[in-house]
Design an enzyme around this catalytic site. Structure first.
Site, PDB file in Angstrom:
ATOM      1  N   ARG A   1     101.296  65.676 131.254  1.00 16.40           N
ATOM      2  CA  ARG A   1     100.458  65.427 130.078  1.00 16.40           C
ATOM      3  C   ARG A   1     100.931  64.179 129.356  1.00 16.40           C
ATOM      4  NH1 ARG A   1      99.300  70.446 126.270  1.00 16.40           N
ATOM      5  NH2 ARG A   1     101.449  70.076 125.648  1.00 16.40           N
TER       6      ARG A   1
ATOM      7  N   ASP B   1     108.522  74.507 126.393  1.00 21.23           N
ATOM      8  CA  ASP B   1     108.131  73.687 127.549  1.00 21.23           C
ATOM      9  C   ASP B   1     108.590  74.380 128.829  1.00 21.23           C
ATOM     10  OD1 ASP B   1     108.323  71.689 129.689  1.00 21.23           O
ATOM     11  OD2 ASP B   1     107.735  70.268 128.127  1.00 21.23           O
TER      12      ASP B   1
ATOM     13  N   ASP C   1     110.715  72.296 131.390  1.00 24.50           N
ATOM     14  CA  ASP C   1     112.093  72.076 130.926  1.00 24.50           C
ATOM     15  C   ASP C   1     112.916  73.350 131.008  1.00 24.50           C
ATOM     16  OD1 ASP C   1     111.776  69.399 130.431  1.00 24.50           O
ATOM     17  OD2 ASP C   1     111.341  69.636 128.295  1.00 24.50           O
TER      18      ASP C   1
ATOM     19  N   THR D   1      97.919  61.622 123.996  1.00 23.60           N
ATOM     20  CA  THR D   1      96.537  62.132 124.115  1.00 23.60           C
ATOM     21  C   THR D   1      96.516  63.599 124.550  1.00 23.60           C
ATOM     22  OG1 THR D   1      96.366  61.564 126.449  1.00 23.60           O
ATOM     23  CG2 THR D   1      95.775  59.835 124.853  1.00 23.60           C
TER      24      THR D   1
HETATM   25  C1  PRP Z   1     102.743  71.587 131.308  1.00 18.57           C
HETATM   26  C2  PRP Z   1     102.328  72.841 132.026  1.00 18.57           C
HETATM   27  C3  PRP Z   1     100.928  72.530 132.436  1.00 18.57           C
HETATM   28  C4  PRP Z   1     100.426  71.692 131.293  1.00 18.57           C
HETATM   29  C5  PRP Z   1      99.574  72.558 130.432  1.00 18.57           C
HETATM   30  O1  PRP Z   1     103.092  70.601 132.199  1.00 18.57           O
HETATM   31  O2  PRP Z   1     103.152  73.188 133.092  1.00 18.57           O
HETATM   32  O3  PRP Z   1     100.830  71.822 133.667  1.00 18.57           O
HETATM   33  O4  PRP Z   1     101.582  71.251 130.566  1.00 18.57           O
HETATM   34  O5  PRP Z   1      99.005  71.810 129.435  1.00 18.57           O
HETATM   35  P1  PRP Z   1      97.425  71.567 129.342  1.00 18.57           P
HETATM   36  O6  PRP Z   1      96.763  72.867 129.564  1.00 18.57           O
HETATM   37  O7  PRP Z   1      97.280  71.063 127.926  1.00 18.57           O
HETATM   38  O8  PRP Z   1      97.052  70.519 130.349  1.00 18.57           O
HETATM   39  P2  PRP Z   1     103.758  69.211 131.725  1.00 18.57           P
HETATM   40  O9  PRP Z   1     102.703  68.174 131.549  1.00 18.57           O
HETATM   41  O10 PRP Z   1     104.652  69.453 130.554  1.00 18.57           O
HETATM   42  O11 PRP Z   1     104.573  68.784 132.998  1.00 18.57           O
HETATM   43  P3  PRP Z   1     105.876  69.461 133.653  1.00 18.57           P
HETATM   44  O12 PRP Z   1     105.460  70.792 134.227  1.00 18.57           O
HETATM   45  O13 PRP Z   1     106.241  68.483 134.710  1.00 18.57           O
HETATM   46  O14 PRP Z   1     106.926  69.604 132.592  1.00 18.57           O
HETATM   47  N1  URA Z   2     103.125  72.915 128.400  1.00 17.42           N
HETATM   48  C1  URA Z   2     104.183  73.733 128.197  1.00 17.42           C
HETATM   49  O1  URA Z   2     105.132  73.745 128.992  1.00 17.42           O
HETATM   50  N2  URA Z   2     104.176  74.532 127.115  1.00 17.42           N
HETATM   51  C2  URA Z   2     103.170  74.544 126.229  1.00 17.42           C
HETATM   52  O2  URA Z   2     103.230  75.302 125.244  1.00 17.42           O
HETATM   53  C3  URA Z   2     102.094  73.677 126.448  1.00 17.42           C
HETATM   54  C4  URA Z   2     102.089  72.879 127.543  1.00 17.42           C
END
Ligand code: PRP
Ligand code: URA
Length: 226
Positions: free
Chosen positions: A121, A217, A220, A125
């Site tokens: 993400r 997160d 993480d 945005t």
């Molecule tokens: C997180 C999560 C989803 C997304 C959800 O990933 O694992 O893929 O955010 O958010 P959305 O519904 O608003 O799109 P992130 O972008 O943090 O990446 P990561 O899993 O690599 O940490």
């Molecule tokens: N991605 C995450 O990992 N946690 C949230 O709460 C939203 C997006």
């Protein structure tokens, strides 16, 4: 299902009524999810709990998988048994956090193939950016289970499902752990054919598009990157 209708946010009633949302209210799943939400739970336990919940959810996510007859012999006599054709299944985690749900599903369907869709993400945005896509060559012939623990705005899930449909996939289901109502509605509007499985529907998103109360997160916490 009546219980689910009573407890869910009213805005979700059309999605629930369509039969395309399943919320797991099983005590084992709720108990384990509470442990995951706790900020004092470390990465090792977080990963173990996510694997355990994924296995439990997988039991229901695979409920409509077709069976075929197989001839076997028990120690007593020959019989015709039933088998799932696991070779017709693909698990597609959205990187990174979706990876944490793969092991639990694989323990149910060991011969499933695995695809990967990399999305992150944009921090300002909150919209998803694609950085990777590698899928089984015959993905369009398989039932696809997309995994991602967090369904927040729904942008990542919508884009991942769109990518799969562009490659010919017709039977897609989405398996998440925690969802915001906004995310569920967005996925259902864009892809009304896709059934969404979640362990919890939380209250809302905050100004950073994180789920409240959520679990922070997920990527993480799984990989210990914060
Ligand atoms: C997180 C999560 C989803 C997304 C959800 O990933 O694992 O893929 O955010 O958010 P959305 O519904 O608003 O799109 P992130 O972008 O943090 O990446 P990561 O899993 O690599 O940490
Ligand atoms: N991605 C995450 O990992 N946690 C949230 O709460 C939203 C997006």
């Amino acid at each position: 299902m009546g219980k689910i209708l009573d407890t869910l946010n009213n805005t979700l009633l059309p999605v629930v009524a369509s039969g395309k949302l399943l919320v797991f209210d099983h005590p084992m799943i709720q108990h384990k999810l509470t442990l995951m939400r706790d900020k004092n739970t470390g990465s090792k336990d977080f990963r173990t709990l996510l694997t355990e919940i994924s296995l439990l959810m997988g039991y229901e996510v695979t409920r409509d998988f077709p069976l075929h007859d197989v001839n076997i012999e028990t120690p007593i006599c020959p019989m015709v048994g039933k088998q799932i054709d696991g070779k017709k299944v693909a698990i597609v985690p959205i990187l990174r956090a979706g990876l944490g749900m793969v092991e639990g599903l694989l323990s149910l369907i060991p011969v499933a193939k695995i695809g990967h869709i990399g999305l992150y993400r944009n921090e300002e945005t909150h919209e998803p950016v694609v950085y990777y896509c590698k899928l089984p060559a015959d993905i369009q012939e398989r039932k696809v289970v997309v995994t991602d623990p967090m369904l927040a705005t729904g942008g990542s899930a919508v884009d991942a499902i769109t990518m799969l449909k562009e490659r010919g996939c017709k039977h897609i289901r989405m398996m998440c752990l925690v969802a915001a109502p906004e995310g569920i509605i967005r996925v259902h509007k864009a892809h009304p054919d896709v059934k969404i499985y979640v362990a919890a529907v939380d209250e809302k998103l905050n100004s950073d598009a994180y789920i409240v109360p959520g679990l922070g997160d997920a990527g993480d916490r799984i990989f210990g990157t914060k």
